[in-house]
Design an enzyme around this catalytic site. Structure first.
Site, PDB file in Angstrom:
ATOM      1  CG  HIS A 122       1.563  -5.893  11.287  1.00  0.00           C
ATOM      2  ND1 HIS A 122       2.207  -4.543  11.100  1.00  0.00           N
ATOM      3  CD2 HIS A 122       1.152  -5.951  10.163  1.00  0.00           C
ATOM      4  CE1 HIS A 122       0.629  -3.644   9.734  1.00  0.00           C
ATOM      5  NE2 HIS A 122       1.044  -4.656   9.062  1.00  0.00           N
ATOM      6  CG  ASP A 199      -1.125  -7.644  15.922  1.00  0.00           C
ATOM      7  OD1 ASP A 199      -2.586  -7.609  14.929  1.00  0.00           O
ATOM      8  OD2 ASP A 199      -0.417  -7.222  14.858  1.00  0.00           O
ATOM      9  CD  GLN A 202      -3.487 -11.661   9.025  1.00  0.00           C
ATOM     10  OE1 GLN A 202      -3.445 -12.122   8.115  1.00  0.00           O
ATOM     11  NE2 GLN A 202      -2.340 -10.393   8.353  1.00  0.00           N
ATOM     12  CE  LYS A 225      -4.447  -6.731   8.480  1.00  0.00           C
ATOM     13  NZ  LYS A 225      -3.748  -6.507   6.911  1.00  0.00           N
ATOM     14  CB  CYS A 363       4.285  -3.878   7.766  1.00  0.00           C
ATOM     15  SG  CYS A 363       3.751  -2.679   6.485  1.00  0.00           S
TER      16      CYS A 363
HETATM   17  C1  PLP Z   1       0.014  -9.071  11.883  1.00  0.00           C
HETATM   18  C2  PLP Z   1      -0.897  -7.887  11.532  1.00  0.00           C
HETATM   19  N1  PLP Z   1      -1.295  -6.808  12.289  1.00  0.00           N
HETATM   20  C3  PLP Z   1      -1.736  -5.702  12.658  1.00  0.00           C
HETATM   21  C4  PLP Z   1      -1.928  -4.939  11.553  1.00  0.00           C
HETATM   22  C5  PLP Z   1      -2.490  -3.827  11.366  1.00  0.00           C
HETATM   23  O1  PLP Z   1      -3.304  -3.244  10.764  1.00  0.00           O
HETATM   24  P1  PLP Z   1      -3.911  -1.779  10.182  1.00  0.00           P
HETATM   25  O2  PLP Z   1      -3.580  -1.599   9.666  1.00  0.00           O
HETATM   26  O3  PLP Z   1      -5.528  -2.678   9.704  1.00  0.00           O
HETATM   27  O4  PLP Z   1      -4.027  -1.536  11.020  1.00  0.00           O
HETATM   28  C6  PLP Z   1      -1.600  -6.255  10.200  1.00  0.00           C
HETATM   29  C7  PLP Z   1      -2.228  -5.112   8.402  1.00  0.00           C
HETATM   30  O5  PLP Z   1      -1.555  -5.639   7.771  1.00  0.00           O
HETATM   31  C8  PLP Z   1      -1.591  -7.715  10.032  1.00  0.00           C
HETATM   32  O6  PLP Z   1      -0.958  -8.327   9.410  1.00  0.00           O
END
Ligand code: PLP
Length: 405
Positions: A122, A199, A202, A225, A363
């Site tokens: 992401h 990360d 998810q 999430k 993203c």
């Molecule tokens: C895999 C992954 N990493 C990071 C994020 C970023 O999370 P946040 O926007 O809540 O900071 C997301 C959110 O869509 C995600 O799906």
């Protein structure tokens, strides 16, 4: 099976909503999940009955709020199986958690030092590393994914070197649903002398995480999430890693002493929690974690897998439809393209049927270019989704395919 989806749904008030006069089918869970009553009520109760700023007070409300805030930290520690609450930093989301690490290790990055990351990350786990490339001369090395969407461990082996400072890797792709073999990846990175950041934005809701068993150096996740509120996330770091990391933001709470010509910093986790933290949100996240942990997580996993199997099978029957990501053990995320149909048009037609899905690059632009598309449609499932909802989705999608292709 001890999983009662009807009883679960009754705890999520939004699920009775109608959209365009149709019952809501919420399949946008990978973007953000809905909230159970316990989270909504816990947050309202804090503000209604026992709210004050944390850590600084000597009065009853401050003490009560501090206790609730620190209990949420303990809930996050238990969720990840961290050794101590000192390894749990509250952030404003997964993105900030990753930025804290990037900015922190950036202080010691020399030109030519390497950051290894996968093409399925992401942007939250890409852009902070690009900052180090732009500002510090770090080199980004990319690990490929195999045709089924799984992580190519041979490519990882090739990208790791003595220059690698960090492997930054998703624990579950928000597009492909892939859950990489992070245990092997961490082992390989450590053997090369590199630290690892996972990360888990998810993964944390779909996979049981044990940072100690994984031996992860850092683990980032976001609250919203995980059936919790927005505005809060968690950075886990091994105590020794956080001790060595310089602060991210400056302000109250993160210092030990401040004089005209000198400052000394507080120890972790407070060193990374400058200013008034997201108090109500962290307490709400604690309630979400406690609620999730009180459920039968194995039964939830089986339920989501059954939804995935049903949806995957049905989507295969739609003309011109390609599913992106078929790796074994993937999480409940179905990204797909339909020949001749723009993902935004698909999403808009589904919305008229009450079905909420996402369309776009998610993203994940390096992954989109790897897949040879600029955008995809994406349905993602949570524990409150049902087999009947999949039927509604598939029927609406078949109509969309006929209209658009
Ligand atoms: C895999 C992954 N990493 C990071 C994020 C970023 O999370 P946040 O926007 O809540 O900071 C997301 C959110 O869509 C995600 O799906």
């Amino acid at each position: 099976m001890s999983f009662d989806v009807k009883a679960i749904r009754e705890q999520f008030p939004i699920l009775v909503r109608q959209v365009h006069d149709k019952p809501l089918v919420y399949f946008d869970n990978a973007a953000s999940a809905q909230k159970p009553n316990v989270v909504i009520e816990t947050m309202a109760e804090v503000m209604r009955e026992s709210y004050a700023n944390v850590h600084r007070g000597l009065h009853t409300l401050a003490n009560e709020t501090t206790q609730a805030y620190e209990s949420a930290r303990e809930a996050a520690r238990l969720l990840l199986n961290a050794v101590s609450t000192e390894e749990i930093v509250f952030t404003k989301g997964g993105t900030e958690a990753i930025n804290i690490v990037a900015a922190g290790i950036g202080a010691t990055i020399q030109p030519g030092d390497e950051i290894v990351l996968s093409v399925m990350e992401h942007h939250s786990n890409i852009v902070p590393w690009h900052f180090l490339r732009e500002r510090k001369g770090a080199v980004l090395k990319w690990v490929e994914v195999l045709p089924d969407g799984s992580l190519d461990l041979r490519s990882l082996e090739q990208q790791l070197s003595k220059k690698t400072k960090l492997l930054a890797l998703t624990h579950m792709s928000n597009v492909l649903g892939t859950v990489p073999d992070v245990k092997s990846a961490i082992h390989m990175a450590h053997a090369a002398g590199a630290d690892v950041l996972l990360d888990g934005c998810q993964a944390v809701v779909n996979v049981k995480v044990d940072v100690r068993a994984l031996d992860a150096d850092y683990y980032a996740f976001t609250g919203h999430k995980l059936y919790g509120p927005t505005g809060v996330g968690v950075l886990y770091g091994k105590r020794a890693r956080l001790d060595a990391l310089p602060p991210f933001e400056g302000g109250g709470e993160m210092i030990e002493t401040v004089s005209r010509d000198r400052i000394t910093y507080n120890s972790p986790p407070h060193r990374f929690e400058a200013g008034t933290p997201p108090i109500v949100e962290a307490i709400g996240l604690g309630a979400a974690i406690g609620w999730l942990q009180s459920q039968d997580r194995d039964a939830i996993h089986l339920h989501k897998q059954a939804l995935m199997a049903q949806a995957t099978e049905a989507l295969r029957g739609i003309t011109g439809l390609t599913i992106h990501g078929t790796a074994k053990g993937k999480g409940p995320v179905l990204a797909f393209s339909i020949r001749g149909a723009h993902p935004h048009d698909i999403a808009q037609i589904l919305d008229r049927h009450g079905v909420a899905i996402r369309a776009g690059h998610h993203c994940a632009q390096p992954l989109m270019s790897h897949l040879g598309v600029s955008a995809t449609a994406r349905a993602s499932f949570a524990l409150y989704n049902t087999a009947e909802e999949i039927d509604v989705f598939v029927e609406a999608l078949s109509k969309a395919q006929k209209m658009l292709s």
